[in-house]
Design a protein around this motif. Structure first.
Motif, PDB file in Angstrom:
ATOM      1  N   MET A   1       0.851  -1.168   0.000  1.00 29.14           N
ATOM      2  CA  MET A   1       0.000   0.000   0.000  1.00 29.14           C
ATOM      3  C   MET A   1       0.898   1.233   0.000  1.00 29.14           C
ATOM      4  N   GLU A   5      -3.155   5.448  -0.930  1.00 28.23           N
ATOM      5  CA  GLU A   5      -4.124   4.421  -0.533  1.00 28.23           C
ATOM      6  C   GLU A   5      -4.410   4.493   0.963  1.00 28.23           C
ATOM      7  N   LYS A   8      -6.835   7.150   1.364  1.00 27.86           N
ATOM      8  CA  LYS A   8      -8.165   6.689   0.941  1.00 27.86           C
ATOM      9  C   LYS A   8      -8.820   5.828   2.020  1.00 27.86           C
ATOM     10  N   LEU A   9      -8.029   5.009   2.716  1.00 26.06           N
ATOM     11  CA  LEU A   9      -8.581   4.196   3.812  1.00 26.06           C
ATOM     12  C   LEU A   9      -9.153   5.094   4.905  1.00 26.06           C
ATOM     13  N   THR A  37      -2.679  -4.943   1.442  1.00 25.35           N
ATOM     14  CA  THR A  37      -3.233  -4.232   0.296  1.00 25.35           C
ATOM     15  C   THR A  37      -4.359  -3.299   0.738  1.00 25.35           C
ATOM     16  N   TYR A  38      -4.627  -2.338  -0.106  1.00 24.67           N
ATOM     17  CA  TYR A  38      -5.744  -1.420   0.139  1.00 24.67           C
ATOM     18  C   TYR A  38      -7.040  -2.219   0.273  1.00 24.67           C
ATOM     19  N   ARG A  42      -9.560  -2.144   3.375  1.00 27.86           N
ATOM     20  CA  ARG A  42     -10.905  -1.596   3.169  1.00 27.86           C
ATOM     21  C   ARG A  42     -11.958  -2.620   3.591  1.00 27.86           C
TER      22      ARG A  42
END
Length: 133
Positions: A1, A5, A8-9, A37-38, A42
């Motif tokens: 990540m 990202e 964005k989280l 990972t994003y 998420r």
């Protein structure tokens, strides 16, 4: 990540709890969650807010980490062990395929149940030792 990202989280989390993401929070989340990972993170955020046991708790990066790590058990033997244990605890239905990894929410619930069992065992052992002394 990467940094974008991680930001964005925090924006996803802000959509649920009205937090105000900033550069410091982004850097901290990236430091803790950067190896994942994003999409994994998420999914963990959404699972946190869907889970009746945690949906009213303020989400931290540690909550995300716990859920992502709980879902990271992918070796066949680990999956089969987790499925067997989750079935026994009623976390997943009895017809869940033995080699299908648990979804993140079920994996988190299983991890939490195992931690409760561990704590109870410690209390029992400590009480038994004190009673026998």
């Amino acid at each position: 990540m990467n940094t974008q990202e991680a930001a964005k989280l925090l924006a996803v989390a802000a959509g649920f709890d009205n937090r105000r993401p900033d550069d410091l929070a982004t850097a901290a989340w990236l430091e803790l969650l950067g190896d994942f990972t994003y999409d994994q993170c998420r999914t963990a955020i959404v699972a946190h807010y869907r889970d009746p046991a945690t949906r009213h708790q303020y989400l931290t990066a540690a909550h995300v980490l716990d859920r992502v790590e709980a879902g990271a058990r992918t070796k066949t033997a680990d999956v089969e062990t987790d499925v067997r244990s989750a079935k026994a605890r009623g976390i997943v239905p009895a017809d869940w395929p033995r080699r299908q990894p648990l979804d993140p929410e079920a994996a988190y619930r299983l991890q939490a149940a195992r931690e409760r069992d561990r704590q109870e065992s410690i209390r029992y052992t400590t009480g038994a030792i004190e009673a026998g002394a």
